[in-house]
Design a protein around this motif. Sequence first.
Motif, PDB file in Angstrom:
ATOM      1  N   ASP A 113       0.832  -1.210   0.000  1.00  0.00           N
ATOM      2  CA  ASP A 113       0.000   0.000   0.000  1.00  0.00           C
ATOM      3  C   ASP A 113       0.865   1.259   0.000  1.00  0.00           C
ATOM      4  OD1 ASP A 113      -2.219  -1.599   0.013  1.00  0.00           O
ATOM      5  OD2 ASP A 113      -2.495  -1.525   2.197  1.00  0.00           O
ATOM      6  N   LEU A 114       1.911   1.244   0.842  1.00  0.00           N
ATOM      7  CA  LEU A 114       2.793   2.410   0.903  1.00  0.00           C
ATOM      8  C   LEU A 114       3.530   2.611  -0.427  1.00  0.00           C
ATOM      9  CD1 LEU A 114       4.314   2.028   4.480  1.00  0.00           C
ATOM     10  CD2 LEU A 114       2.646   3.707   3.717  1.00  0.00           C
ATOM     11  N   GLU A 115       3.918   1.503  -1.072  1.00  0.00           N
ATOM     12  CA  GLU A 115       4.567   1.637  -2.376  1.00  0.00           C
ATOM     13  C   GLU A 115       3.607   2.239  -3.391  1.00  0.00           C
ATOM     14  OE1 GLU A 115       5.938  -2.235  -3.313  1.00  0.00           O
ATOM     15  OE2 GLU A 115       7.765  -2.090  -2.105  1.00  0.00           O
ATOM     16  N   SER A 116       2.327   1.822  -3.347  1.00  0.00           N
ATOM     17  CA  SER A 116       1.338   2.380  -4.266  1.00  0.00           C
ATOM     18  C   SER A 116       1.124   3.866  -3.989  1.00  0.00           C
ATOM     19  CB  SER A 116       0.019   1.616  -4.126  1.00  0.00           C
ATOM     20  OG  SER A 116      -0.975   2.163  -4.970  1.00  0.00           O
ATOM     21  N   GLN A 117       0.979   4.237  -2.699  1.00  0.00           N
ATOM     22  CA  GLN A 117       0.834   5.651  -2.344  1.00  0.00           C
ATOM     23  C   GLN A 117       2.073   6.450  -2.760  1.00  0.00           C
ATOM     24  OE1 GLN A 117      -0.062   5.919   1.812  1.00  0.00           O
ATOM     25  NE2 GLN A 117      -1.983   4.776   1.650  1.00  0.00           N
ATOM     26  N   TYR A 118       3.247   5.845  -2.563  1.00  0.00           N
ATOM     27  CA  TYR A 118       4.489   6.516  -2.945  1.00  0.00           C
ATOM     28  C   TYR A 118       4.514   6.776  -4.449  1.00  0.00           C
ATOM     29  CZ  TYR A 118       9.503   7.256  -3.514  1.00  0.00           C
ATOM     30  OH  TYR A 118      10.729   7.760  -3.829  1.00  0.00           O
ATOM     31  N   SER A 119       4.093   5.769  -5.230  1.00  0.00           N
ATOM     32  CA  SER A 119       4.054   5.934  -6.688  1.00  0.00           C
ATOM     33  C   SER A 119       3.053   7.013  -7.094  1.00  0.00           C
ATOM     34  CB  SER A 119       3.697   4.598  -7.341  1.00  0.00           C
ATOM     35  OG  SER A 119       3.593   4.743  -8.736  1.00  0.00           O
ATOM     36  N   ASN A 120       1.850   7.012  -6.452  1.00  0.00           N
ATOM     37  CA  ASN A 120       0.838   8.029  -6.777  1.00  0.00           C
ATOM     38  C   ASN A 120       1.330   9.430  -6.446  1.00  0.00           C
ATOM     39  OD1 ASN A 120      -0.971   6.076  -7.680  1.00  0.00           O
ATOM     40  ND2 ASN A 120      -1.853   5.784  -5.653  1.00  0.00           N
ATOM     41  N   LEU A 121       1.943   9.573  -5.268  1.00  0.00           N
ATOM     42  CA  LEU A 121       2.445  10.895  -4.878  1.00  0.00           C
ATOM     43  C   LEU A 121       3.579  11.348  -5.802  1.00  0.00           C
ATOM     44  CD1 LEU A 121       2.441  10.563  -0.987  1.00  0.00           C
ATOM     45  CD2 LEU A 121       0.923  11.957  -2.386  1.00  0.00           C
ATOM     46  N   ALA A 122       4.433  10.382  -6.197  1.00  0.00           N
ATOM     47  CA  ALA A 122       5.496  10.758  -7.136  1.00  0.00           C
ATOM     48  C   ALA A 122       4.916  11.219  -8.466  1.00  0.00           C
ATOM     49  CB  ALA A 122       6.429   9.570  -7.340  1.00  0.00           C
ATOM     50  N   GLN A 123       3.839  10.541  -8.923  1.00  0.00           N
ATOM     51  CA  GLN A 123       3.183  10.954 -10.165  1.00  0.00           C
ATOM     52  C   GLN A 123       2.564  12.344 -10.023  1.00  0.00           C
ATOM     53  OE1 GLN A 123       3.366   9.360 -12.988  1.00  0.00           O
ATOM     54  NE2 GLN A 123       2.171  10.847 -14.101  1.00  0.00           N
ATOM     55  N   SER A 253       7.545  12.782   1.606  1.00  0.00           N
ATOM     56  CA  SER A 253       8.591  12.463   2.586  1.00  0.00           C
ATOM     57  C   SER A 253       8.031  11.663   3.750  1.00  0.00           C
ATOM     58  CB  SER A 253       9.227  13.757   3.090  1.00  0.00           C
ATOM     59  OG  SER A 253      10.167  13.488   4.095  1.00  0.00           O
ATOM     60  N   GLN A 254       6.805  12.050   4.217  1.00  0.00           N
ATOM     61  CA  GLN A 254       6.180  11.298   5.318  1.00  0.00           C
ATOM     62  C   GLN A 254       5.882   9.864   4.910  1.00  0.00           C
ATOM     63  OE1 GLN A 254       2.620  13.120   6.737  1.00  0.00           O
ATOM     64  NE2 GLN A 254       2.319  11.669   8.399  1.00  0.00           N
ATOM     65  N   ARG A 255       5.334   9.698   3.670  1.00  0.00           N
ATOM     66  CA  ARG A 255       5.042   8.328   3.193  1.00  0.00           C
ATOM     67  C   ARG A 255       6.324   7.518   3.035  1.00  0.00           C
ATOM     68  NH1 ARG A 255       0.893   9.845   4.595  1.00  0.00           N
ATOM     69  NH2 ARG A 255      -1.150   9.776   3.529  1.00  0.00           N
ATOM     70  N   HIS A 256       7.396   8.220   2.636  1.00  0.00           N
ATOM     71  CA  HIS A 256       8.667   7.512   2.500  1.00  0.00           C
ATOM     72  C   HIS A 256       9.176   7.048   3.867  1.00  0.00           C
ATOM     73  CE1 HIS A 256      12.437   6.392   0.680  1.00  0.00           C
ATOM     74  NE2 HIS A 256      13.094   7.099   1.591  1.00  0.00           N
ATOM     75  N   GLN A 257       9.024   7.895   4.901  1.00  0.00           N
ATOM     76  CA  GLN A 257       9.424   7.478   6.251  1.00  0.00           C
ATOM     77  C   GLN A 257       8.593   6.297   6.730  1.00  0.00           C
ATOM     78  OE1 GLN A 257       9.169  10.948   8.716  1.00  0.00           O
ATOM     79  NE2 GLN A 257      10.925  11.988   7.762  1.00  0.00           N
ATOM     80  N   GLU A 258       7.258   6.356   6.479  1.00  0.00           N
ATOM     81  CA  GLU A 258       6.409   5.215   6.871  1.00  0.00           C
ATOM     82  C   GLU A 258       6.823   3.949   6.127  1.00  0.00           C
ATOM     83  OE1 GLU A 258       2.405   6.331   6.159  1.00  0.00           O
ATOM     84  OE2 GLU A 258       2.331   7.823   7.770  1.00  0.00           O
TER      85      GLU A 258
END
Length: 334
Positions: A113-123, A253-258
Motif C-alpha cells: 500500500d505504501l509503495e502504491s501511495q508513494y508511486s501516486n504521490l510521485a506521479q 517524505s512522510q510516506r517515505h518514512q512510513e
Amino acid sequence: MARGGVNKAVVQKARNDLLARGINPSIDAVRIELGNTGSKSTIHRYLKELEAESKPTSQRDSLSEPLTTLMSQLLSQLKEEAHQSVAEVHETLRRERSAVQQQSAVLESRMRDLESQYSNLAQQLHTAQELALREQQQRQVVEIDNARIVQSLVDLEVRLKERDERIRSLEGLHQHAREGMEHYRQASKEQREQDLRRHEAQTSQLQAEIRQLQQTLMVKQEELTQLNRDNARLVTEARQHQKNQHTLEQILSQRHQEFESARSALADMKHTNDKLEQQCQALQGEVARFDEAYAGQTQQVENLQERLVEVTDLLKLFTKISPPENGLAPEKSD
C-alpha cells in the motif's frame, strides 16, 4: 578397605538406585553414582558380594513380578510424558510460526500500500512540476509580450515627439510663410492661399494621425493593463502551485518514512522468524536426542527383563536342585 569413605552399604544403595531407574549397575555406573569416588576393584568386590547375597533372597518368583510391573509402569509413564512434551512443543512452535506469518503478511500488505501511495504521490509531484514549468514558461511569454508592448509604447512616444517637433517646425514654417506673405501679399496672394490650404491639409492630416496614435496608445494601455492583471493572476496561481508542490513533497517524505519504518519492521519480523526456526530446529534436535535416549532406555529395560527371566529360570532351577530346608546349593566334591 574402600577409599574415600566408600563401603558396602554405600555401594548397595547406589546399586539399588540404578536398578530402580532401570540402569545396569556396572562398576563404572556405580562409581559415577557415587560421585566418581572409590576404586573399581573395591566396588567390583562389593558388587560381587551383593549379587551373592541377593541370590538366596531372589528364589521367590513374587519379587520379579513387582519389579517388572514397576518398570513397565515407569516405562509407560516416561513414554506418555515424552510424547506429551513433544506434542506441546510442536503446538507452541506451530502457533508462534502462524502468528509470525500473519504479521509478515500484514506488513507486506502495508508495504505494498505504501509503495502504491508513494508511486501516486510521485506521479502527482511530477504532474505539479510539469504544471509549474508550463506556468513559468507562460509567465516568461507574458513578460516578453509586456516588454514588447512597453517597447512599442516607447516607440510611439518617440514618434509623437517627432510629430510634435514636425508640427512646431511646420508652425515655424507657417509663421515664416505668413510673414513672407505679408511682404508679398499683393504680389503672391494666390500662391499664399495655395500654401495656406496645403498647410491646413497637412495640419489636418497630422491632427488625424495624432488622434489615431492617441487611440492606438489608449488601446495598448488597456492591453497592458489586462496583461498586468493576467500576469498578477498567473503569479498568484504559480505561488499556489508552489505551495501545493511543497505540501506534496512533505506528504511524499512522510510516506517515505512510513515505508522505511514498515520495511524495518518487516526485517525485524523476518529476523524473529529466523530465530524461531533455529529454536524449532534445536527443539527437534532435542526431541531426536530424547528419542534416542528413550530407545536406549527401552533397550535397557528389555535387556533387564531378559535378564530377569534368565535369573528367574536360574532361581527355579536352583530351587529344584537345592535342599528345601536350608536353601543352600550343595558343595561340589573335588
